[in-house]
Structure formats: structure tokens, C-alpha cells
Motif scaffolding. Structure first.
Motif, PDB file in Angstrom:
ATOM      1  N   VAL A   9     -15.997  11.334  11.873  1.00 37.93           N
ATOM      2  CA  VAL A   9     -14.838  10.573  12.304  1.00 37.93           C
ATOM      3  C   VAL A   9     -14.298  11.211  14.079  1.00 37.93           C
ATOM      4  O   VAL A   9     -14.939  12.020  13.970  1.00 37.93           O
ATOM      5  N   VAL A  10     -14.098   9.922  14.278  1.00 40.18           N
ATOM      6  CA  VAL A  10     -13.004  10.074  15.523  1.00 40.18           C
ATOM      7  C   VAL A  10     -12.028  10.588  15.683  1.00 40.18           C
ATOM      8  O   VAL A  10     -11.057   9.990  15.022  1.00 40.18           O
ATOM      9  N   ASN A  11     -10.991  11.787  16.390  1.00 38.55           N
ATOM     10  CA  ASN A  11      -9.416  11.557  17.128  1.00 38.55           C
ATOM     11  C   ASN A  11      -9.513  11.877  18.143  1.00 38.55           C
ATOM     12  O   ASN A  11     -10.389  12.873  18.853  1.00 38.55           O
TER      13      ASN A  11
ATOM     14  N   ILE B  66     -10.165  -2.041  -1.253  1.00 42.23           N
ATOM     15  CA  ILE B  66      -9.160  -1.869  -2.987  1.00 42.23           C
ATOM     16  C   ILE B  66      -9.947  -2.764  -4.051  1.00 42.23           C
ATOM     17  O   ILE B  66     -10.474  -3.581  -3.745  1.00 42.23           O
TER      18      ILE B  66
ATOM     19  N   LEU C 209     -15.490   6.573  11.467  1.00 36.00           N
ATOM     20  CA  LEU C 209     -13.807   6.511  10.441  1.00 36.00           C
ATOM     21  C   LEU C 209     -13.302   6.714  11.729  1.00 36.00           C
ATOM     22  O   LEU C 209     -13.602   7.603  13.025  1.00 36.00           O
ATOM     23  N   GLY C 210     -11.282   7.418  11.693  1.00 38.90           N
ATOM     24  CA  GLY C 210     -10.788   7.961  12.573  1.00 38.90           C
ATOM     25  C   GLY C 210     -10.258   6.352  13.699  1.00 38.90           C
ATOM     26  O   GLY C 210      -9.664   5.199  13.140  1.00 38.90           O
ATOM     27  N   VAL C 211      -9.895   7.135  14.743  1.00 34.73           N
ATOM     28  CA  VAL C 211      -9.428   6.483  15.701  1.00 34.73           C
ATOM     29  C   VAL C 211      -9.372   6.814  17.345  1.00 34.73           C
ATOM     30  O   VAL C 211      -9.192   8.086  18.005  1.00 34.73           O
TER      31      VAL C 211
ATOM     32  N   VAL D  44     -10.770   5.294   1.304  1.00 42.91           N
ATOM     33  CA  VAL D  44     -10.836   3.490   0.799  1.00 42.91           C
ATOM     34  C   VAL D  44     -12.107   2.197   1.358  1.00 42.91           C
ATOM     35  O   VAL D  44     -10.414   2.339   2.393  1.00 42.91           O
TER      36      VAL D  44
ATOM     37  N   VAL E 278      -6.526  12.012  12.027  1.00 45.99           N
ATOM     38  CA  VAL E 278      -5.848  12.589  13.490  1.00 45.99           C
ATOM     39  C   VAL E 278      -4.253  13.083  13.342  1.00 45.99           C
ATOM     40  O   VAL E 278      -3.761  12.834  12.796  1.00 45.99           O
TER      41      VAL E 278
ATOM     42  N   TYR F  72      -3.037   2.749  13.098  1.00 43.04           N
ATOM     43  CA  TYR F  72      -3.622   3.584  12.385  1.00 43.04           C
ATOM     44  C   TYR F  72      -2.428   4.155  11.679  1.00 43.04           C
ATOM     45  O   TYR F  72      -2.644   5.162  10.606  1.00 43.04           O
TER      46      TYR F  72
ATOM     47  N   VAL G 164     -16.691  14.809  10.068  1.00 38.14           N
ATOM     48  CA  VAL G 164     -17.288  14.010   9.794  1.00 38.14           C
ATOM     49  C   VAL G 164     -16.839  13.800   8.019  1.00 38.14           C
ATOM     50  O   VAL G 164     -15.945  14.886   8.033  1.00 38.14           O
ATOM     51  N   THR G 165     -17.456  12.209   7.533  1.00 41.14           N
ATOM     52  CA  THR G 165     -17.187  12.256   5.835  1.00 41.14           C
ATOM     53  C   THR G 165     -17.637  13.545   5.518  1.00 41.14           C
ATOM     54  O   THR G 165     -18.432  14.339   5.752  1.00 41.14           O
TER      55      THR G 165
ATOM     56  N   GLN H  79     -15.756   8.883  -0.064  1.00 41.83           N
ATOM     57  CA  GLN H  79     -15.881  10.015   0.529  1.00 41.83           C
ATOM     58  C   GLN H  79     -14.460  10.377   1.091  1.00 41.83           C
ATOM     59  O   GLN H  79     -13.320   9.469   0.664  1.00 41.83           O
ATOM     60  N   SER H  80     -14.137  11.061   1.980  1.00 42.38           N
ATOM     61  CA  SER H  80     -13.279  11.648   2.391  1.00 42.38           C
ATOM     62  C   SER H  80     -13.014  12.516   3.768  1.00 42.38           C
ATOM     63  O   SER H  80     -14.012  11.871   4.517  1.00 42.38           O
ATOM     64  N   PHE H  81     -11.701  12.242   4.510  1.00 43.14           N
ATOM     65  CA  PHE H  81     -12.404  12.257   6.093  1.00 43.14           C
ATOM     66  C   PHE H  81     -10.734  13.101   6.287  1.00 43.14           C
ATOM     67  O   PHE H  81      -9.503  12.955   5.896  1.00 43.14           O
TER      68      PHE H  81
ATOM     69  N   GLN I   4     -23.402   6.353   3.333  1.00 38.90           N
ATOM     70  CA  GLN I   4     -23.420   7.378   4.466  1.00 38.90           C
ATOM     71  C   GLN I   4     -22.560   7.941   4.923  1.00 38.90           C
ATOM     72  O   GLN I   4     -21.517   7.559   5.131  1.00 38.90           O
ATOM     73  N   ASP I   5     -22.921   9.271   5.433  1.00 39.11           N
ATOM     74  CA  ASP I   5     -21.540  10.080   5.700  1.00 39.11           C
ATOM     75  C   ASP I   5     -21.729   9.515   7.105  1.00 39.11           C
ATOM     76  O   ASP I   5     -22.644   8.731   7.255  1.00 39.11           O
ATOM     77  N   LEU I   6     -20.413   9.771   7.457  1.00 35.93           N
ATOM     78  CA  LEU I   6     -20.120   8.734   8.760  1.00 35.93           C
ATOM     79  C   LEU I   6     -18.985   9.952   9.999  1.00 35.93           C
ATOM     80  O   LEU I   6     -18.278  10.506   9.660  1.00 35.93           O
TER      81      LEU I   6
ATOM     82  N   GLU J  84       1.151  -0.834   0.200  1.00 33.55           N
ATOM     83  CA  GLU J  84       0.268  -0.100   0.115  1.00 33.55           C
ATOM     84  C   GLU J  84       0.896   1.030   0.662  1.00 33.55           C
ATOM     85  O   GLU J  84       1.784   1.585   0.862  1.00 33.55           O
TER      86      GLU J  84
ATOM     87  N   LYS K  54      -5.789   1.834   1.871  1.00 36.59           N
ATOM     88  CA  LYS K  54      -6.762   1.740   3.317  1.00 36.59           C
ATOM     89  C   LYS K  54      -6.493   1.887   4.709  1.00 36.59           C
ATOM     90  O   LYS K  54      -5.659   1.110   4.986  1.00 36.59           O
ATOM     91  N   VAL K  55      -6.932   3.665   5.182  1.00 37.15           N
ATOM     92  CA  VAL K  55      -7.335   4.205   6.454  1.00 37.15           C
ATOM     93  C   VAL K  55      -7.231   2.622   7.391  1.00 37.15           C
ATOM     94  O   VAL K  55      -8.746   2.840   7.241  1.00 37.15           O
TER      95      VAL K  55
END
Lengths: 795, 289
Positions: B35-37, A705, B275-277, A702, A685, B249, B52-53, A680-682, B31-33, A579, B266-267
């Protein structure tokens, strides 16, 4: 080693035969050209026994020692019935070519239901000539892509993907020599000049034990031997390339040669439109040559070679000059890649039942990118010179020695065995940079070190006719790969069989274990020559695969052929870039950039073929699933392979309207390739410094894959050929229209941001819309020219 | 005339060879999610930030859809003690809880919002780690440049442990710190590896034993107005012992390489329906010159 010992003992047991038998042996050749005929059938009509010529035209048939009648036939040749008297054993048969072939078939006259090898297709070279093609360039690989189970990489691609395997998993042999990069023009055309080929066989199922080194398929292409009876010149002129073939006897019936060449003229077309300060362009060429010499009835020698290269280069030069100042700048940038292969082959008929073929080959593939610039500045009497050069090259060299033997103890057994060794030299990507300023030079070499390896193998297989209805080909292939301090041993059992159910139908089955010691490291999927051939190493294990397949074959009135096959294939130790890795970062060793994983492919294939009549063709359909899994990619979850194509349909039709006109039509449909596209994007941290480690504000999410499908691929091509007899020989004018309804198939897609509307959209790039083309093929018939002259004189 | 031909050829080439068009995005509707930090620092007040995404396709202007439009409801549970804590909203994006993260405690978070799926995750806070020994040296590479080496050692415990190391130079004039690039490192007597701005380590090579980490970096200096080199700055190295979620992460984030031919990444996330951590860390800081 036990299986080998057992089979060898078995082999000698076959040698004991009754004094009542005799072995008829020899060669089958074409009367017109003197070339040996492959897969010609010989049938003893009295004893109901048959034999088939091997890839060198040799046959051996052991029958009762009495007078009998042999029927000898081959596709495209008239059938001969020859009486064989008692005690007569050695023959060289010549068959006469039929001028007007009414049949347009995939296979030779040997019936498909009788063959043991499941998933094997023999491509008639007629087909290559009759079907419409892109830009008029006949291409065997593009025709093979129309067969079920064989897929193209995408628009314009000449690579083949067989039953879920990558393009590196196909053993592509030209006269028994492996060819590594089979494409020209960034993958749009294959390197094989169809004019120089005599036979093309693709095995996608359980391939026989004599083949090794690849896990998905074997594409065995044989070059023409050269006409040892008369001179022949033929050629064609097309939109982007022209070709010529010359063949003839050096000494009639004894030795012959064949030379064929092809060159594109894209560079010449573009040249007038380039600015004066720029020179260069793009071209590719191929040169095939073969020489054969019959020493005597037992010994035959062949020399063959292929040389092909693609070259793209831009040269720029500029000079600026005034009273006391002059500045000259030159720059040369280019890339070239190509294959060179050479083979020397010695056929030795050791006895009536034992035939040997000894081969020494050399195969080289080299890819190179280069840039060099020179700067010269003269200012107020002071001269400053500087230069810079950059070279990137990768490649592979193979030296091979092998011996293949065919032993035919009786009509129920054809035993093939042999051994060989390949010495590989891999150069998996090296950068060299050098700069010079006023005679002070700095040089740097970085990249992966060259790697050397030996691949030694031995095999034995038997095509065993167990009963009238059951024939089995079983064998074993063992290979050892010596790389560094590591030795990999792979024992690969193979079996395939054919059970004739009725007069018109048969059941076929096969299992094979295959191993491959080479990997093609690729991350573009578009056939860029930057893809690296790398070996199995101490860290990276060889690829292995197990495949089982089952098929049913039904013939209707010997006119229609229906084949349905199912398969399941498991592949181990596949490699893929990690990756985030990129092939551009060549300064690190390739082994640190790859992940190891596994793959699966399974599905079904249907082929319905019409073989005879004015209207011929076939419909092929493939339903398949192909998946990959790597522990450190996609969170370790399975994902679809890039070329996982659920549905793949091809419809091919030709129609012989008159002796002059024939028409062809091709329609293909395939599920779109799988690509990775985030929906989507985000935000990442941040770390202690207030930013995340990569300082990226937004990252694409992503989800998986290869989660997105390109739009389905489909197109239709049509073509027509006008064949006319001319005083000098023959003229064929071919007209074709590629993508007749101008379908815009996706070559690739990308996300695009519009600064005026602040909107992200998805864009598709297509490369081949509707493309009409024309080509003209000519063939000189010197006998006819001579005859015409004589007739004129007589008049 | 030549230009006319040239234009014609180029036009034909563009028409035939390069056909580009906008196509409809036909991906699965995602769906929009949320995102947690949420990387909880040992002995610090637990704070979580949310975003959020936003969809990859469609309108995209700065800050669009990145923030919650109304407050979220966060519930933190200390699984070790069974206590639950309600959040205090500092802004729509930042939330804190009236408790500090304790080592070896397991925590769960539950985030609900009317516009999004309820997100949840669980983690635990690792025990702290002490730097046992350290030393630095400066090696002159040439007359003009030098490199700095820092040796650092600590004792790893028996369970599976994860670390990351950050290095900063400290600018006392402007009262700021700069993240430095660690260009190579090695563990114990192993070989040198390529570095990064943040070393992410797993205890494979030193489980339950002493870890001796050696890192190399370029020294950072103060400069005058004419960019003449003055004194060397002082440094700070932070050794974080992190939970597995944080390791995964950052490991996946470190692979991201924005380029046309780079493989997709893929994060990692441990957030269910988000999403997030949500993870924990325990940090030890060392100042040196």
C-alpha cells in the motif's frame, strides 16, 4: 403518430365484409358460478375457424352465414358441441365444471404451441392448492418463483426477479390495478389471497402493446367475480393465519358479490408472553371484495377493492412514584405499511365485433414509521410535561382512467386498442419531528418534496393469423410522462410470433421495447418496506429496455410439453444508490443519492412439463447472466447484479394417489446471490492533520462490487392433502414440511470479530430450517346441506 | 408456568428463526499487496510511506501484517529529465529521495519486495495556484451562536484541474491545529452545497476562469477551565491543487460511510499491483482571523 394512423386505417379496412358472413358473439360462463370464463375456446367445426374469449369472457367469431356446429371448451369444464343455425348470432354459452380434474396443467386447454406470446405462463389455481408451502400459507408468487426465468430474492422472499430485472420492473395488476408493494411480513408472504383469485398470467418475454409502464414482466391477476348462482363459503385455518371467503348472488343471474379476508394472529400468540408494561405485536390482514352487476346483455358493471396492511407496534408505559414524586413515561413505536386499491369497471358490448372496457382505478401505497413518547414528572408540587414525536412516511398514490377496446373484424385479426392516463403522487420519504416541553413546541419537517406526474398512453395491437401456421402479434405502445417542466415520450414497438412447424412443435420469437417511469430505490434487497418508489424526474430519466427472445415448443402426445427459450435484454437508465449512500440519511433529496447506469441480462430457459395423468409436474432450468454498470460505481466497470444467478433449477411433482390423497414435492437449487465482501483491508493515506479525512485506520479493500457469492441455495419441500367429502361440503387437511432436509440457506452473511481469539470469521445467518405446518380448509356446499336435510325429512 | 412457556417459545423461536453458523470464506485467493502513500508536495523532498494489506479473515490483532518485514527497494524516475533516484530508508515504512518534486514534472515509482508483487505508478506535479482575493465575515445566527464565512478566489487554468480545501483553527496556546468542518460551500453564483471536513473540487464549473469559493463554518474559540468562551482562534485555509490520482483517491475515500445499510465503496488506486495513491499536489496556505 404515423404508425397509429396507419393501424387505424387498417382497422377500418377490416370492417368491410361480404354479406355471406355472420358474426357469432356473446359470453362464455360457468354454469355453476355464472362467472365469465377467460381464454375459453370456440371452434367452428365446419369452417375450421376459432376464437378465444377475452379477459371479460367475451368472444366474437365471424363465419359463413350457414348452419354450423361450434365446439366450446375451457380448462376444467366439459366440452360442449352446439349447433348454430343460419342467421343466429348472439349467444351466451354456459360450461359445466368437471368434478374430477385428472389433468394438472400449467396452461388451459388451449395448446401452448398455438400461443403467440413468447414467455407467457398461465398459472392454474389448482397448483397453488396442491404444492407444499411455507407455514401453510398458499402464495401465488412463490409458485411463480418455481418457473424458469423467474427467481426469488432469497430465503423466504415473495418478490420476483424476472430475467435480470428488479422487483419494481414487474407490472403487478390486480383486476387491472397496479399493486406497488406486493409483500407482507417483510417480504415473506405476498399480499395476494389466492382464494380470491381466478386467473394468474405472467408474461416475461415480449409483452403485448396493451401493457406498459414496466420493463421486465406483467403479472396479470384477476379476482373471482362472485358466484351469481348460489352462496358459497370457504375458508382455512393455518399456523399463523386464517382466511374466509364468502360469495353469492345478490340477484340470481344478475348480480353477485365476493368478499375474502385473511388475518394473521402472531400478535395474539405472542401477547400472553409480553411483560405487563409492554403491549403491541405484529399482524397483517387482507380484504378483497368485488361486486358485479349485469345491467343487460350489453352492459356489465364491476366494483372491486383490495385493502391490506401490515402493522407492528410496541407500547411501553412505566410509572415511578413515592411520597412527593411521581414520574410517568409512555412510549409508542411502530411501523405500518399497506396497499389500498379500488376499481370501477364498465364492460360495454358496442357491437358484435367491438367490445369496450372502461376503468377508473385508485391505488395507494403508504409506509410509515412512528415513535412518540410522553414524559410527566411531578416533583414537590411542580409538574413538568414533555413529549416527543417522530414520523417518517413515504408512499405513492395513483388515479387512473382508461378505456380498452377489442375489435374482432374476422377470425384472422384480434385488434386491441385503447388509451389511458395515470396521475401519480409520489411521497419519497419525509421526516417530521416535534417536541413539546411545558407547552413550548418545536417542529421540523425535512426530506424529499412530494412529486406529481401524469402518465398518458395509447396503444394498438393486432393478433394476426397470417397463415394456418403463422400467427403474429404486433403493436405499438406510446406513453408520455409529464413531470415538472419535463415531458418524456416513449414509443415502444412490440412484436411476437408463433410459427407452427409440425403438428406438435412451434417456433416462437419476440421483440419488445418497454419503458418505465418509476424507480424503486432500494439498497437492502431484503424486501424492507423502506424501499422508495420515485418517479423519473428532470434529472433522472425513465428506464427503457429492449428484449429479444426466441423459443422452441414441442409437445409429445399432448402429455408432455417441452419449451426452450433464449433471451437478451438491455436496460438503460437504471438507478442505484451511490457508493457510500444509505437510505437512513433521509434528510437529503433522493435524487442527490443515486447514480444512473445500465444493465444487461441474457440466458436460456428450459421447461419440461408433464401435464396429464396421476403424476404431473415440471422441471425448470435457467442459465443466465445479469450485469450492471454505473459510471461512478465500481470505477465504472461492469459488476454482477445482486440476483445474478448462473443456475436455477426447480423440480415440481404432484401425485394423485387416490381421490382422497394427493402429494406434492418441490426441490429448488440456485446459485447464491452476489454480495460485496472484501478479502483484505488496508490503511488510508493520512491528510495534513495526521489523519485521513474520515479518521478510519483500516478500510476494506473492495476489489469489485458484488464480488462474492453466498453459498448455493437449495431446499426440498414435501406436502400431502387429504380431501374428504363431508355432509356440509368438503374438507381438506394439508400437511407440509418446508425445507425437509433442514438445509441452512444463507439469509445474509457478515464478518465477525472474536475478541477472545483476535480472529475475524465469516458468519452466516439462516432463518428457515425445517418447518412442518398444518392447515385445514373447509368449503360449505349449501345445496348439498339442503339436499341432506330433505333426505332426512323423507326418511 | 408462564415463564416456562415463555422460555419454551423463545427457545423454539431462536432454534427455528435464528440459525447462525461460521462458514468458510471461499473468496478468490488474493495476494497481499503493498500500500503506497505517496502524495508528492511541490518543492518538497519526495517521501513515500509503505504499508501492506492484511487479510479480512483470520487472525486480526493490532498492527498485524500492516508493516513490511524487510526493506523494500524503491526507484523513482523523473520522466521529464530521465533521472532516476534510489531511496533512502528512514524506517521499514518511510522512504525518501534526494530530490524535490518539481511542478509539471512527471514521476514514476517502482517498488519491489521479495514477499510482494512489484508495484508501480506514475503521476505529475501540478503547478501552484495563487489566491487572488479573500475576505471573511461573521454572521450572528442568534444571541448565542454565529457562523463564519470565508470568500476565496483564484484563477483556474485551461486544462482539467483538481483541488481540495482544508480549514484549520490554530491554537497558539497548545501550538496545535484542529481540522474544522465546512458545513456548506458554494462556487461562484451557484447554490449552497453540503460541506465536509475536506472539500474536493473539480474545475467543471470554473474551467479557465476565476473561481470564487465561499465556505461557511462555525467559529472556534478558546475556553477557560469552566468552559466559558474566551477569544476566537485564528484560522488557516489550505488550497491544494492536486493531480487527478489524488482527486480520485480522496473523492472515493470521502464516500466511505460505515453503517450497516451503507453501500460499499471501491477506493480508487493508481498503483499497479498495489493499493494507495501515488500523486502530486501544490499547496497554498492563507492565515486569517
Amino acid at each position: 403518430m404515423r404508425p397509429f394512423l396507419f393501424l387505424t386505417i387498417l382497422l377500418f379496412q377490416f370492417s368491410s365484409f361480404s354479406q355471406e358472413t355472420k358474426t357469432i358473439h356473446g359470453y362464455v360462463s360457468s354454469t355453476k358460478t355464472g362467472e365469465k370464463l377467460i381464454s375459453a375456446t370456440l371452434y367452428d367445426t365446419l369452417h375450421k375457424q376459432g376464437a378465444i374469449t377475452n379477459e371479460y369472457g367475451f368472444f366474437s367469431l365471424t363465419v359463413k352465414n350457414e348452419t354450423t356446429v361450434l365446439r366450446i371448451s375451457s380448462f376444467g369444464f366439459s366440452t360442449e358441441m352446439i349447433e348454430i343455425k343460419k342467421e343466429e348470432t348472439e349467444f351466451n354459452f354456459n360450461l359445466t365444471e368437471i368434478q374430477e380434474i385428472e389433468e394438472f396443467v400449467i396452461s388451459s386447454e388451449r395448446r401452448s404451441i398455438e400461443k403467440t406470446n413468447i414467455g407467457t405462463m398461465e398459472l392454474s389455481m389448482d397448483k397453488v392448492d396442491k404444492l407444499p408451502v411455507l407455514m401453510g400459507e398458499k402464495d401465488v408468487l412463490k409458485i411463480l418463483q418455481l418457473m424458469p426465468g423467474v427467481k426469488s430474492g432469497g430465503e423466504g422472499s415473495s418478490g420476483i426477479y424476472v430475467r435480470g430485472g428488479g422487483p419494481d420492473q414487474n407490472l403487478i395488476l390486480l383486476d387491472g390495478v397496479p399493486v406497488y408493494n406486493a409483500s407482507h411480513l417483510f417480504g415473506f408472504f405476498s399480499v395476494f389471497n389466492s382464494d380470491a383469485l381466478s386467473q394468474v398470467t405472467l408474461t416475461k418475454g415480449a409483452f403485448p402493446a396493451r401493457y406498459g409502464g414496466r420493463v421486465s414482466s406483467v403479472l396479470d391477476m384477476r379476482m373471482k367475480e362472485g358466484n351469481n348462482q348460489k352462496f358459497n363459503i370457504e375458508g382455512s385455518i393455518g399456523v399463523i393465519a386464517s382466511r374466509i371467503l364468502i360469495e353469492g348472488p345478490i340477484k340470481k343471474d344478475k348480480s353477485a358479490f365476493i368478499i375474502s379476508a385473511r388475518r394473521t394472529y402472531i400478535d395474539a400468540i405472542v401477547k400472553p408472553f409480553l411483560p405487563k408494561s409492554n403491549k403491541g405485536g405484529y399482524y397483517f390482514y387482507d380484504l378483497n371484495a368485488k361486486f358485479n352487476y349485469k345491467i343487460n346483455n350489453k352492459h356489465h358493471l364491476y366494483l372491486s377493492g383490495y385493502f391490506g396492511q401490515d402493522k407492528a407496534e410496541i407500547n411501553q408505559s412505566e410509572t415511578f412514584e413515592n411520597y412527593q414524586y411521581r414520574h410517568t413515561y409512555t412510549d409508542k413505536t411502530g411501523l405500518n405499511w399497506g396497499n389500498a386499491i379500488a376499481a370501477i369497471r364498465w364492460n360495454y358490448k358496442i357491437s358484435s365485433k367491438l367490445f369496450a372496457n372502461t376503468t377508473f382505478t385508485y391505488s395507494k401505497y403508504l409506509f410509515k414509521i412512528y415513535n412518540s413518547s410522553e414524559d410527566s414528572e411531578y416533583d414537590n408540587g411542580v409538574l413538568t410535561n414533555s413529549s416527543y414525536s417522530f414520523n417518517y412516511f413515504s408512499g405513492i398514490d395513483d388515479w387512473t382512467g382508461k378505456i380498452d377496446l377489442t375489435f374482432l373484424p374476422n377470425p384472422n385479426h384480434t385488434i386491441k386498442f385503447g388509451l389511458g392516463d395515470i396521475y401519480h403522487t409520489f411521497r419519497p420519504g419525509v421526516n417530521t419531528t416535534s417536541s413539546n416541553t411545558n407547552n413550548e413546541t418545536n417542529s421540523l419537517v425535512e426530506g424529499s418534496d412530494s412529486q406529481f406526474a401524469h402518465e398518458a398512453y395509447l396503444y394498438i395491437e393486432d393478433e394476426h393469423k397470417i397463415s394456418k401456421n403463422l400467427k403474429i402479434n404486433y403493436g405499438i405502445h406510446h406513453s408520455s410522462f409529464f413531470v415538472g417542466d419535463k415531458i418524456y415520450n416513449q414509443l415502444q414497438p412490440r412484436i411476437s410470433g408463433n410459427l407452427i412447424l409440425t403438428d406438435n412443435s412451434s417456433l416462437k420469437f419476440g421483440y419488445s421495447r418497454t419503458a418505465q417511469f418509476l424507480h424503486l430505490l432500494s439498497n437492502t434487497g431484503i424486501g424492507l418496506p423502506t424501499d422508495l418508489w420515485v418517479p423519473a424526474t428532470e434529472k433522472v430519466s425513465p428506464v427503457t429496455a429492449d428484449q429479444i427472445s426466441l423459443g422452441y415448443n414441442h409437445e409429445i402426445k399432448r402429455q408432455y410439453n417441452f419449451v426452450i427459450e433464449g433471451y437478451y435484454k438491455k436496460m438503460n437508465n437504471l438507478i442505484q444508490y451511490k457508493e457510500g449512500a444509505s437510505f437512513f440519511s433521509q434528510n437529503t433529496d433522493w435524487q442527490s443519492k443515486v447514480e444512473k447506469g445500465q444493465g444487461w441480462s441474457y440466458g436460456g430457459e428450459i421447461l419440461l412439463e408433464k401435464k396429464k395423468g396421476k403424476f404431473t409436474g415440471w422441471i425448470g432450468y435457467t442459465l443466465s447472466w445479469t450485469e450492471r454498470q454505473f459510471d461512478n460505481i465500481n470505477s465504472g466497470e461492469k459488476f454482477p447484479y445482486r440476483y445474478d444467478r448462473r443456475h436455477d433449477i426447480s423440480v415440481v411433482m404432484t401425485y394423485q394417489l387416490t381421490k382422497t390423497w394427493d402429494f406434492g414435492i418441490v426441490f429448488v437449487y440456485g446459485t447464491g446471490n452476489a454480495v460485496t465482501l472484501a478479502s483484505q483491508s488496508f490503511q488510508l493515506v493520512p491528510n495534513e492533520n495526521g489523519f485521513n479525512s474520515q479518521n478510519y485506520n483500516n478500510i476494506e479493500n473492495v476489489t469489485s462490487i458484488n464480488n462474492y457469492r453466498l453459498p448455493a441455495y437449495h431446499r426440498m419441500d414435501i406436502g400431502a392433502n387429504r380431501t374428504r367429502k363431508k355432509p356440509y361440503g368438503e374438507s381438506v387437511l394439508s400437511l407440509s414440511v418446508y425445507n425437509v432436509y433442514n438445509r441452512q440457506n444463507a439469509y445474509f452473511i457478515y464478518k465477525s470479530f472474536d475478541v477472545f481469539t483476535d480472529k475475524n470469521t465469516l458468519k452466516q445467518v439462516s432463518i428457515f430450517p425445517i418447518i412442518p405446518s398444518i392447515s385445514w380448509k373447509f368449503k360449505f356446499n349449501f345445496e348439498q346441506i339442503k339436499e341432506n336435510k330433505l333426505n332426512k325429512k323423507k326418511q | 408456568m408462564k415463564n416456562v412457556y415463555f422460555t419454551l417459545i423463545i427457545s423454539l423461536f431462536v432454534i427455528l428463526i435464528s440459525c447462525e453458523k461460521e462458514i468458510e470464506f471461499k473468496g478468490d485467493s488474493v495476494q497481499d499487496l503493498i500500500v503506497v502513500n505517496g502524495v508528492l508536495e511541490k518543492d518538497s523532498v519526495i517521501q513515500i510511506s509503505l504499508s501492506v494489506t492484511k487479510p479480512s479473515m483470520g487472525p486480526d490483532y493490532f498492527g498485524q501484517n500492516q508493516y513490511l518485514k524487510s526493506p523494500a527497494n524503491l526507484i523513482l524516475t523523473d520522466n521529464t529529465t530521465g533521472e532516476t533516484f534510489m531511496s533512502t530508508m528512514n524506517s521499514l515504512s518511510y522512504y525518501s529521495f534526494g530530490t524535490t518534486a518539481k511542478s509539471d514534472h512527471s514521476y514514476s515509482i517502482n517498488i519491489s519486495h521479495p514477499d510482494y508483487l512489484t508495484a508501480s505508478a506514475t503521476t505529475s506535479i501540478p503547478q501552484g495556484v495563487s489566491i487572488i482575493d479573500w475576505d471573511t465575515s461573521t454572521i450572528n445566527v442568534s444571541d448565542y451562536s454565529s457562523e463564519k464565512k470565508l470568500n476565496l478566489s483564484w484563477m483556474d487554468t485551461g486544462e482539467e484541474n483538481f483541488y481540495f480545501v482544508e480549514l484549520f483553527s490554530i491554537d497558539t496556546v497548545y501550538n496545535q491545529k484542529n481540522l474544522l468542518y465546512i458545513y456548506s460551500y458554494k462556487i461562484n453564483e451557484g447554490t449552497m452545497n453540503d460541506g465536509s471536513s475536506m472539500l474536493i473540487l473539480k474545475d467543471d464549473l470554473f474551467n479557465n476562469s476565476l473561481c470564487q469559493l465561499s465556505i461557511k463554518f462555525n467559529p472556534d474559540y478558546y475556553y477557560d477551565q469552566n468552559w466559558v468562551k474566551l477569544d476566537e482562534k485564528s484560522y488557516k485555509v489550505v488550497l491544494h491543487k492536486v493531480s487527478k490520482e489524488v482527486y480520485n483517491y480522496y473523492k472515493s475515500v470521502s464516500k466511505i460511510n460505515i453503517g450497516p445499510f451503507s453501500e460499499p465503496v471501491k477506493v480508487y488506486t493508481n498503483i499497479l499491483n498495489g493499493l494507495g495513491v501515488f500523486g502530486g499536489k501544490s499547496s497554498t496556505t492563507l492565515f486569517f482571523e
